[in-house]
Design a protein around this motif. Structure first.
Motif, PDB file in Angstrom:
ATOM      1  N   GLU A 231       0.737  -0.950   0.010  1.00 45.53           N
ATOM      2  CA  GLU A 231      -0.058   0.030   0.073  1.00 45.53           C
ATOM      3  C   GLU A 231       0.845   1.294  -0.029  1.00 45.53           C
ATOM      4  O   GLU A 231       2.149   1.240   0.771  1.00 45.53           O
ATOM      5  CB  GLU A 231      -0.870   0.009   1.341  1.00 45.53           C
ATOM      6  N   ARG A 232       0.334   2.294  -0.545  1.00 45.68           N
ATOM      7  CA  ARG A 232       1.075   3.462  -0.658  1.00 45.68           C
ATOM      8  C   ARG A 232       0.873   4.110   0.937  1.00 45.68           C
ATOM      9  O   ARG A 232      -0.200   4.184   1.421  1.00 45.68           O
ATOM     10  CB  ARG A 232       0.770   4.581  -1.534  1.00 45.68           C
TER      11      ARG A 232
ATOM     12  N   GLU B 259      -6.546   7.468   9.427  1.00 43.62           N
ATOM     13  CA  GLU B 259      -7.615   7.864   8.777  1.00 43.62           C
ATOM     14  C   GLU B 259      -9.042   7.352   9.343  1.00 43.62           C
ATOM     15  O   GLU B 259      -8.979   6.253  10.005  1.00 43.62           O
ATOM     16  CB  GLU B 259      -7.638   7.126   7.318  1.00 43.62           C
TER      17      GLU B 259
ATOM     18  N   GLU C 120       7.806  11.126   8.384  1.00 42.58           N
ATOM     19  CA  GLU C 120       7.201   9.717   7.727  1.00 42.58           C
ATOM     20  C   GLU C 120       6.787   8.918   8.906  1.00 42.58           C
ATOM     21  O   GLU C 120       5.773   8.216   9.148  1.00 42.58           O
ATOM     22  CB  GLU C 120       7.950   9.244   6.788  1.00 42.58           C
TER      23      GLU C 120
ATOM     24  N   LEU D 106       0.533   6.872   4.001  1.00 43.14           N
ATOM     25  CA  LEU D 106      -0.384   7.688   3.985  1.00 43.14           C
ATOM     26  C   LEU D 106       0.325   9.142   3.476  1.00 43.14           C
ATOM     27  O   LEU D 106      -0.630  10.056   2.911  1.00 43.14           O
ATOM     28  CB  LEU D 106      -0.872   8.201   5.146  1.00 43.14           C
ATOM     29  N   TYR D 107       1.464   9.355   3.889  1.00 43.28           N
ATOM     30  CA  TYR D 107       2.074  10.618   3.286  1.00 43.28           C
ATOM     31  C   TYR D 107       2.360  10.611   1.977  1.00 43.28           C
ATOM     32  O   TYR D 107       2.836  11.661   1.626  1.00 43.28           O
ATOM     33  CB  TYR D 107       3.466  10.824   4.239  1.00 43.28           C
ATOM     34  N   ASP D 108       2.066   9.734   1.199  1.00 42.40           N
ATOM     35  CA  ASP D 108       2.434   9.782  -0.227  1.00 42.40           C
ATOM     36  C   ASP D 108       1.033   9.262  -1.185  1.00 42.40           C
ATOM     37  O   ASP D 108       1.105   8.688  -2.048  1.00 42.40           O
ATOM     38  CB  ASP D 108       3.523   8.783  -0.571  1.00 42.40           C
ATOM     39  N   ALA D 109      -0.260   9.329  -0.529  1.00 45.61           N
ATOM     40  CA  ALA D 109      -1.458   9.021  -1.233  1.00 45.61           C
ATOM     41  C   ALA D 109      -2.295  10.073  -1.340  1.00 45.61           C
ATOM     42  O   ALA D 109      -3.122  10.470  -0.435  1.00 45.61           O
ATOM     43  CB  ALA D 109      -2.015   7.934  -0.072  1.00 45.61           C
ATOM     44  N   GLY D 110      -2.204  10.659  -2.503  1.00 39.43           N
ATOM     45  CA  GLY D 110      -3.316  11.741  -2.771  1.00 39.43           C
ATOM     46  C   GLY D 110      -2.987  13.011  -2.390  1.00 39.43           C
ATOM     47  O   GLY D 110      -1.978  13.611  -2.435  1.00 39.43           O
TER      48      GLY D 110
END
Length: 407
Positions: free
Chosen positions: A21-22, A345, A336, A24-28
């Motif tokens: 999974e990507r 989330e 990170e 959270l700091y690199d997702a969208g």
């Protein structure tokens, strides 16, 4: 400066990738924007930030801190709605007669300087005299504020002779910005600048603990308070968030004053903080404990607000040249790791920061002792303003490096 090592965090980026999974700091959507949007969802009215009940308006340093961070995110990403959200708070609390709801100069409380910082921008954009007047009022408070014989500000009038590390953040970035904006061409500026620097060096002299090389939460110069050591005047421990406030205060004050012979002692203190911090970090997460000088002690816990303050000040200190450039990759990895450890989330699409110490202090009505058991007994909450604001700023710093954010 000696090489600073944060070896426990070297493999941070691999953790999420190994799970397919990507992270959270690199997702969208950038996390700075997501956090502002999340806070607005949680608090449709800015007057309710920091748990203030609906219908009550309070001049509050935590609200001002977070609103300033929101405004910075709005400026960076072209989101005027973030500025408008902050403006609603100040439009409500600053009356047409220039008075501020719940603020009194005569209280001489350094905490009440901090929420004035967004008014520099708001006064410029609106042109309203009432906002300029509040800035002037806060500067007058600093000029009249009670001091110790060595020139150090009392934290509050009701805390005579006490200097708290927290107070450096509450007062000095405002003091520096006001001085630069209004007196940079005046002969008075050199005196104001020296006075600001003196606050940092004086509190360092009063709070430094040679045994740990950390700075204790506070000092009572009079040696009278029940919580202080009768020889040194210091409180019992180095509290994580207090040193986080101190590190942020140095970086955010230097951004106005710059680095020269006068401000070099502030840079030296900042270097020292980041030389010492690695040995107090949790080896598993890379983050820092609630009671900073007691890592791993039973009952102690890795705490979000102090940790993100250290990360933010490190990222910004590197960018502005106050810390060595070689620390940049380590600062990014620490950001990170913070996200991995503390940011979650929620089902509604918002994000939250976990494990925030709600509040901590010394003395006062509840006779706070400053001992280990006191610090770990304070409530642990989510989304405390004192963590959210620095997280937004840390995210902006990270996004400048990783995402190409230019502003």
């Amino acid at each position: 400066m000696n090489r600073i090592s944060f070896l426990p965090v070297l493999c941070a980026a691999a953790l999420a990738v190994s799970c397919g999974e990507r992270p959270l700091y690199d997702a969208g959507t950038p996390l700075s924007v997501r956090m502002v949007e999340s806070e607005i969802v949680r608090n449709p009215s800015p007057t309710t930030l920091d748990g203030i009940p609906a219908g009550r308006v309070k001049w509050n340093y935590t609200s001002g801190l977070e609103l300033l961070a929101m405004m910075d995110a709005g400026e960076a990403y072209g989101r005027p709605d973030f500025y408008d959200y902050a403006l609603r708070y100040y439009d409500t609390i600053v009356r047409p007669d220039n008075s501020v709801i719940t603020y009194k100069t005569s209280n001489y409380n350094l905490d009440h300087i901090c929420p004035g910082r967004p008014l520099f921008t708001i006064a410029e954009r609106t042109g309203e005299p009432r906002f300029h007047a509040v800035l002037d009022t806060l500067f007058v408070q600093l000029q009249e504020h009670p001091r110790n014989d060595d020139g150090g500000f009392w934290h509050k009038k009701v805390y005579p002779h006490q200097m708290w590390l927290d107070g450096l953040y509450m007062a000095e970035p405002f003091y520096a910005e006001y001085a630069v904006r209004n007196y940079s061409e005046s002969e008075l500026f050199a005196n104001l600048k020296a006075d600001i620097v003196r606050q940092f060096t004086t509190v360092a002299e009063h709070t430094y603990d040679p045994a740990t090389e950390l700075y204790r939460h506070a000092c009572d110069v009079s040696r009278e308070m029940f919580w202080c050591d009768k020889t040194t005047g210091q409180s019992a421990h180095a509290w994580g968030r207090a040193m986080g406030w101190y590190a942020m205060a140095i970086v955010e004050t230097l951004q106005y004053l710059g680095v020269d012979a006068t401000t070099q002692p502030m840079v030296d203190i900042l270097h020292h903080i980041y030389e010492v911090l690695p040995k107090y970090a949790d080896p598993e997460t890379g983050m820092w404990y609630q009671v900073l000088d007691q890592p791993g002690r039973e009952g102690n816990y890795v705490e979000a607000t102090g940790s993100i303050m250290f990360v933010y000040a490190m990222l910004k200190g590197v960018r502005l040249g106050y810390l060595p450039a070689e620390l940049g990759p380590e600062a990014q990895r620490l950001y990170e790791r913070f996200v991995e450890r503390f940011v979650k989330e929620n089902p509604d699409g918002t994000i939250s920061i976990t494990d925030c110490c709600a509040v901590a202090g010394l003395g006062g009505r509840s006779m706070r002792s400053g001992k280990f058991d006191y610090y770990i007994s304070e409530p642990i909450i989510e989304n405390d303003c004192k963590g959210v604001g620095p997280f937004i700023w840390a995210s902006l710093e990270y996004e400048r490096v990783k995402g190409g954010l230019q502003k």
